[in-house]
Design a protein around this motif. Sequence first.
Motif, PDB file in Angstrom:
ATOM      1  N   LYS A   1     -10.120  10.430   3.807  1.00 23.25           N
ATOM      2  CA  LYS A   1     -10.064   9.918   2.386  1.00 23.25           C
ATOM      3  C   LYS A   1     -10.912  10.758   1.641  1.00 23.25           C
ATOM      4  O   LYS A   1     -11.044  10.843   0.528  1.00 23.25           O
TER       5      LYS A   1
ATOM      6  N   ASN B   1     -13.605  -3.063  -1.095  1.00 26.43           N
ATOM      7  CA  ASN B   1     -12.982  -1.700  -0.756  1.00 26.43           C
ATOM      8  C   ASN B   1     -11.912  -1.722  -0.190  1.00 26.43           C
ATOM      9  O   ASN B   1     -10.606  -1.200  -0.209  1.00 26.43           O
TER      10      ASN B   1
ATOM     11  N   HIS C   1      -8.543  -0.184  -1.997  1.00 27.74           N
ATOM     12  CA  HIS C   1      -8.033   1.117  -1.420  1.00 27.74           C
ATOM     13  C   HIS C   1      -6.712   0.900  -0.732  1.00 27.74           C
ATOM     14  O   HIS C   1      -5.684   1.740  -1.051  1.00 27.74           O
TER      15      HIS C   1
ATOM     16  N   TYR D   1      -4.591   6.970   3.714  1.00 29.45           N
ATOM     17  CA  TYR D   1      -5.543   5.739   3.608  1.00 29.45           C
ATOM     18  C   TYR D   1      -5.114   4.834   4.834  1.00 29.45           C
ATOM     19  O   TYR D   1      -5.355   3.604   4.690  1.00 29.45           O
TER      20      TYR D   1
ATOM     21  N   VAL E   1      -8.208   2.679   6.182  1.00 30.57           N
ATOM     22  CA  VAL E   1      -9.051   2.148   5.275  1.00 30.57           C
ATOM     23  C   VAL E   1      -9.493   0.786   5.470  1.00 30.57           C
ATOM     24  O   VAL E   1     -10.701   0.569   5.045  1.00 30.57           O
TER      25      VAL E   1
END
Length: 207
Positions: A74, A118, A122, A135, A138
Amino acid sequence: CNPGRHFALPLSILKDIIGGTDAPFIYEKTGTRYKHFLLDEFQDTSVIQWECFKPLLMNSIAEGWYNLIVGDVKQSIYRWRNADWRILGEQVERDMQRVVVNPLLTNWRSAGNIVRFNNKFHSFLAESKGESQLYSDVIQQISPAEKVEGCVDIAFCSKEVYMEHILSSIGSALERGFMYMDMAVIVRTNQEGGMIADFLSRKGIPV
């Protein structure tokens, strides 16, 4: 080694010398001296760098040794020195044999609310931009040792109140029991950092 650092020999010249061969002469001494390779910050690897690293790794693997690549795909969005996220995200598994991917799913650095924010942000961003593969890992778990919940506060403000908002945020943090040594103001440019430091100093904030 760290792909983000420069080599003494320009990479474009080294790539031309290698010329796609499996074990070029320039690597013979290196290949016999070192058995295992650790490549850190691998998300910053460019195509040319990968072409230079690959013969060493392939020779090591062919001789039965182990290598370790560490990186966060990322972070390739920053494009340091022409970094290409597809190398870590796809190319390594295509080029190498017996690749084992081991994602680290626990965030040991951030407070709980920051990790939760987050994860949601994301995930939404990846889906809306069609970057689900980039991602894919993630979602992170909160460290079981983390006792601080943390706080996320997003504000969109004009340049006229930008500095005052930073000052207000610092005051709010102080009221919650944090100290100056716990705080950092992250900026995009040195010029912006200088302006903020000057403003805070004039307001009596130790910088």
